[in-house]
Design a protein around this motif. Structure first.
Motif, PDB file in Angstrom:
ATOM      1  N   GLU A 154      18.623  29.840  82.264  1.00 52.57           N
ATOM      2  CA  GLU A 154      18.333  29.405  83.631  1.00 52.57           C
ATOM      3  C   GLU A 154      16.918  29.822  84.005  1.00 52.57           C
ATOM      4  N   ILE A 155      16.278  29.021  84.844  1.00 49.96           N
ATOM      5  CA  ILE A 155      14.899  29.327  85.253  1.00 49.96           C
ATOM      6  C   ILE A 155      14.889  30.525  86.194  1.00 49.96           C
ATOM      7  N   LEU A 156      14.054  31.486  85.875  1.00 52.04           N
ATOM      8  CA  LEU A 156      13.838  32.667  86.695  1.00 52.04           C
ATOM      9  C   LEU A 156      12.438  32.573  87.284  1.00 52.04           C
ATOM     10  N   SER A 157      12.336  32.435  88.606  1.00 49.92           N
ATOM     11  CA  SER A 157      11.032  32.357  89.270  1.00 49.92           C
ATOM     12  C   SER A 157      10.705  33.707  89.895  1.00 49.92           C
ATOM     13  N   ASP A 217      13.967  39.132  71.231  1.00 51.88           N
ATOM     14  CA  ASP A 217      14.049  38.517  69.906  1.00 51.88           C
ATOM     15  C   ASP A 217      13.989  36.997  69.925  1.00 51.88           C
ATOM     16  N   TYR A 218      13.798  36.391  71.093  1.00 53.09           N
ATOM     17  CA  TYR A 218      13.792  34.933  71.207  1.00 53.09           C
ATOM     18  C   TYR A 218      12.569  34.474  71.994  1.00 53.09           C
ATOM     19  N   PRO A 219      12.052  33.277  71.723  1.00 56.93           N
ATOM     20  CA  PRO A 219      10.897  32.757  72.460  1.00 56.93           C
ATOM     21  C   PRO A 219      11.253  32.438  73.911  1.00 56.93           C
ATOM     22  N   THR A 220      10.254  32.530  74.771  1.00 56.46           N
ATOM     23  CA  THR A 220      10.423  32.269  76.197  1.00 56.46           C
ATOM     24  C   THR A 220       9.386  31.254  76.661  1.00 56.46           C
ATOM     25  N   LEU A 221       9.831  30.263  77.432  1.00 57.21           N
ATOM     26  CA  LEU A 221       8.926  29.301  78.039  1.00 57.21           C
ATOM     27  C   LEU A 221       8.461  29.873  79.376  1.00 57.21           C
ATOM     28  N   ARG A 260       2.988  31.248  91.358  1.00 56.06           N
ATOM     29  CA  ARG A 260       4.104  32.041  90.850  1.00 56.06           C
ATOM     30  C   ARG A 260       4.296  31.733  89.370  1.00 56.06           C
ATOM     31  N   LEU A 261       5.089  32.562  88.734  1.00 58.47           N
ATOM     32  CA  LEU A 261       5.445  32.368  87.338  1.00 58.47           C
ATOM     33  C   LEU A 261       6.940  32.116  87.262  1.00 58.47           C
ATOM     34  N   SER A 262       7.335  31.140  86.452  1.00 57.68           N
ATOM     35  CA  SER A 262       8.746  30.876  86.191  1.00 57.68           C
ATOM     36  C   SER A 262       8.970  30.967  84.692  1.00 57.68           C
ATOM     37  N   PRO A 278      19.587  35.563  75.336  1.00 59.91           N
ATOM     38  CA  PRO A 278      18.567  36.025  76.285  1.00 59.91           C
ATOM     39  C   PRO A 278      17.506  36.899  75.612  1.00 59.91           C
ATOM     40  N   THR A 279      16.423  37.117  76.346  1.00 58.62           N
ATOM     41  CA  THR A 279      15.356  37.970  75.858  1.00 58.62           C
ATOM     42  C   THR A 279      14.814  38.798  77.018  1.00 58.62           C
ATOM     43  N   GLN A 280      14.077  39.837  76.704  1.00 60.81           N
ATOM     44  CA  GLN A 280      13.560  40.749  77.724  1.00 60.81           C
ATOM     45  C   GLN A 280      12.050  40.567  77.854  1.00 60.81           C
TER      46      GLN A 280
END
Length: 139
Positions: free
Chosen positions: A49-52, A73-77, A115-117, A126-128
């Protein structure tokens, strides 16, 4: 033809670029100072889910950047978004941050709000994520 101006003490040539446009340089005076602002968003759990993140009023900022560190451990957009009214946002740019890496995101266009999303890339995660918002202006 050359145009000459003055710096109140001696004549100085006026600079133009290769298209003949006036080149201006802002030099802080001795009375002005660089104002720096920083905000950290640490330990974010990014899922599908998008986190803004909270929006920033960047109307008077001369430089704005986001350092994004993917500690998972996973890529993030990551999407840098801008808005004229703090309600309607448009993606200014986006980038995929690889696991265990850091990228700096700088908005390309100007509007008052920024802002950043973030979201997990292709449903992975998930990733941190840690994000550092930093800005400066001459005050």
């Amino acid at each position: 033809m050359q145009i000459i101006g003055t710096d109140r003490h001696r004549p100085r040539p006026i600079m133009t670029d290769s298209d003949g446009r006036l080149v201006t340089v802002t030099i802080p005076s001795r009375r002005s100072r660089i104002l720096f602002q920083e905000e950290a968003f640490l330990g974010l759990d990014v899922t599908g889910e998008i986190l803004s993140l909270p929006m920033q009023n960047t109307a008077t900022k001369s430089a704005v950047s986001y350092a994004v560190i993917n500690r998972g451990d996973y890529p993030t957009l990551v999407m840098a978004e801008i808005s004229p009214n703090s309600i309607d946002f448009s993606v200014d740019q986006q980038e995929v941050i690889a696991p265990q890496s850091m990228r700096v995101i700088v908005p390309n266009r100007f509007l008052k709000w920024t802002r950043l999303s973030l979201t997990a890339e292709d449903g992975q995660g998930p990733t941190q994520i840690d994000v550092y918002y930093q800005s400066q202006t001459v005050g």
